[in-house]
Each structure stands twice: as C-alpha cells, then as structure tokens.
Design a protein around this motif. Structure first.
Motif, PDB file in Angstrom:
ATOM      1  N   TRP A  18       3.065   6.974   3.863  1.00 28.82           N
ATOM      2  CA  TRP A  18       2.889   5.517   3.873  1.00 28.82           C
ATOM      3  C   TRP A  18       1.703   5.030   3.515  1.00 28.82           C
ATOM      4  O   TRP A  18       1.336   4.133   3.000  1.00 28.82           O
ATOM      5  N   LEU A  19       0.638   5.725   4.460  1.00 28.81           N
ATOM      6  CA  LEU A  19      -0.643   5.592   4.339  1.00 28.81           C
ATOM      7  C   LEU A  19      -1.221   5.394   3.264  1.00 28.81           C
ATOM      8  O   LEU A  19      -2.093   4.691   2.777  1.00 28.81           O
ATOM      9  N   MET A  20      -1.048   6.634   2.467  1.00 31.77           N
ATOM     10  CA  MET A  20      -1.608   6.923   1.206  1.00 31.77           C
ATOM     11  C   MET A  20      -0.990   6.066  -0.016  1.00 31.77           C
ATOM     12  O   MET A  20      -1.689   6.014  -1.110  1.00 31.77           O
ATOM     13  N   ARG A  21       0.170   5.546   0.185  1.00 33.19           N
ATOM     14  CA  ARG A  21       0.743   4.605  -0.770  1.00 33.19           C
ATOM     15  C   ARG A  21       0.489   3.084  -0.628  1.00 33.19           C
ATOM     16  O   ARG A  21       0.627   2.238  -1.520  1.00 33.19           O
ATOM     17  N   THR A  22       0.118   2.516   0.632  1.00 33.50           N
ATOM     18  CA  THR A  22       0.068   1.450   0.986  1.00 33.50           C
ATOM     19  C   THR A  22      -1.279   0.719   0.529  1.00 33.50           C
ATOM     20  O   THR A  22      -2.338   1.307   0.916  1.00 33.50           O
ATOM     21  N   ARG A  23      -1.320  -0.315  -0.097  1.00 33.99           N
ATOM     22  CA  ARG A  23      -2.569  -0.968  -0.570  1.00 33.99           C
ATOM     23  C   ARG A  23      -2.358  -2.467   0.222  1.00 33.99           C
ATOM     24  O   ARG A  23      -1.495  -2.870   0.987  1.00 33.99           O
ATOM     25  N   GLY A  24      -3.448  -3.178  -0.027  1.00 37.82           N
ATOM     26  CA  GLY A  24      -3.322  -4.646   0.427  1.00 37.82           C
ATOM     27  C   GLY A  24      -4.169  -5.025   1.551  1.00 37.82           C
ATOM     28  O   GLY A  24      -4.200  -5.931   2.140  1.00 37.82           O
TER      29      GLY A  24
END
Length: 308
Positions: free
Chosen positions: A142-148
C-alpha cells in the motif's frame, strides 16, 4: 517435468542452463521454497520465492545482480515489468508479523508482509488508526503504490522508518534526521546514498516543484525538503519516504515503523491531481530528477523501473 523442477529433486546436480541453475542456487541458500513458474522451456524465466527470513531476500538480490534477473516485490506495477527479462517474485506471506505496538506513543512495527486487515484488527480496541485499504493488501504494498501526498508532506503517510535492503546488498535503517533520529546510518553505502540524494534535493527545480498542487515527480525527493503542515510541527528530512509511491523500484523494505493516527483525527487528504507526464521529445525537470534518483538507488537495475 520442467528442467528446473527436475533439478530440485537431484540436489547434487547443478544444471548448465542459466535459468534452472539460478533457481537451484537460490533454493540451496534460501530458507523458504523456490517455485519455478516458467510457462515452457526457452522463454524468459519466472520464479517465486516464498521468503522464510529476511536473509532470503539478501541471497536472492545477490543472485539477481550476478545473473541479471529482475527482483519483483509486492507493489511493483505489472505494466512496468519487461517481458524479455527473467523475473523472481517475492512472496512475503511468511513475513507478516506485527512486531511491536506502542499504544502510549502511537507507534507500530510491522514486517513487510503484514496485511492491512491484520493491522486494522490489532488497532480496533485502541485509540489509534491506520489508513483504510483492502484487508488483503500488504502494508508495504500500500505504501509503495499510494501517491498523492502533498508536496513536502510525506510525513502524512504515517511512515516513520524502514529497514531496507539496498540494491547493492546493504541493509540500511532509514528514518527521520535531526532531533527525532534514533539510529545512525549503518552502512557506508547508505551514507553515500543519502549524501547524493541530499545533493539532488538542492537542485534549483525543487523550489518550483514544492509549490505545485501535486508532487510532479514519481520519486519523493521532497522527502528531504519537508514543509510545515497545518499542525505547525517542524518536520525533518526522512529518507524512508522515498519508498512512498516507488512501486518496488528502489529498494526492498523488510519492516516498517509506522506512526499511527489518533482515532479522533480525520485522515490526511491526498491530492487528486495527476502528475504531468513528459511530452514526446521533452524532458521535464521531474523526469530528470526521477532518472537521477533511480540511478542513485539502483544503478544496476536489480529492481524494475516504472517511472523512468
């Protein structure tokens, strides 16, 4: 029977073919099992390592560097994986522990394969919360895919520190610099890496990038140029934040220290603006800095490259 699987039944014999030999060598040093999932002979190799201990990934990365195999972890974007290269996927299902929960300070330490649902369940009876996500998704994924995360506001992610395996094989502890720092960098490679990243963070383009409504680059170079948020707390640089949105392309995180959110506080806002893509024949400052960040972390291409 596939050649690689036949060889596993004959541990005293090492195949001359490069891909079966890679799988056999890894199986000899890894605690967890290695599964050759190659569709048929003569095509690029596909294997999966069920990681039994952190050292398994160390051995896998060494063999990947030696033999040109791509090390693919949860969080990697499928479209970024070159079909003409051999891959080794990491299965982190055995590294799923919540190692520590400090309810007084609102901190948790979780292994790389901890599912979001297990963390949510553990926090259910406390005054702390973590970000909403699918229960089956891994915390690191989750941390490595979440942007923004807003420019200069990587701390909103709640990622406080991470133990990472760098592309050269060094284990390093990344966390906040300054007064909140609890552990110095442990390797010469880590010290050189962070020094070079700080030089990149001094690029003249950074000032305008930090003023954008959404962070315009793929990699979070603003991890080293944090900005004061609405709460007024003075932030400190934190190299662990380079993992955010990195899609498994920079390093492998073995465990995370998470700063939890008080249940009475709303989750931080994420920018919905899409970051600008470089036009044909035109390199943006963000593209240039992304290329430098990737090369600084992973010059040998051990991990996939999804944003450059």
């Amino acid at each position: 029977m596939k050649p690689g699987r036949r060889a596993f039944l004959l541990p005293g014999m090492l195949s001359d073919a490069p891909w079966p030999a890679f799988c056999q060598r890894l199986a000899r040093v890894a605690k967890g099992p290695v599964h050759d999932e190659t569709a048929e002979p003569g095509v690029p190799g596909r294997a999966r390592l069920v990681v039994g201990r952190e050292e398994d990934v160390y051995h896998a990365a060494a063999l990947c560097r030696e033999l040109g195999v791509l090390l693919v972890q949860p969080g990697a974007r499928e479209a970024a994986l070159p079909v003409d290269r051999d891959w080794l996927r990491l299965d982190l299902s055995r590294l799923a522990a919540i190692e520590m929960l400090d309810e007084r300070r609102g901190l948790a330490v979780v292994q790389a394969g901890c599912p979001m649902g297990e963390l949510h369940d553990r926090l259910a009876g406390t005054s702390w919360r973590w970000h909403a996500a699918d229960d089956q998704e891994l915390v690191g994924e989750w941390l490595m895919r979440t942007r923004g995360w807003l420019p200069g506001r990587c701390a909103d992610s709640g990622l406080d520190a991470a133990l990472v395996l760098l592309a050269d094989g060094s284990f390093e502890q990344f966390g906040p610099f300054g007064a909140d720092s609890t552990q110095p960098l442990r390797s010469a490679a880590g010290s050189r890496l962070v020094s070079e990243l700080f030089q990149l963070a001094g690029d003249p383009a950074m000032a305008s990038m930090l003023e954008e409504p959404a962070w315009p680059a793929g990699y979070r170079l603003d991890a080293l140029s944090p900005r004061v948020g609405p709460e007024g707390v003075t932030p400190v640089p934190n190299p662990a934040h380079f993992l955010l949105g990195s899609e498994g392309t920079l390093a492998w995180p073995a465990r995370f220290r998470l700063r939890l959110r008080d249940a009475g506080i709303a989750p931080p806002a994420l920018s919905l603006a899409a970051r600008e893509a470089g036009g044909a024949g035109r390199e943006t400052p963000a593209d240039r800095l992304d290329a430098f960040v990737k090369a600084t972390f992973d010059a040998g291409g051990v991990f996939p490259s999804s944003v450059v």
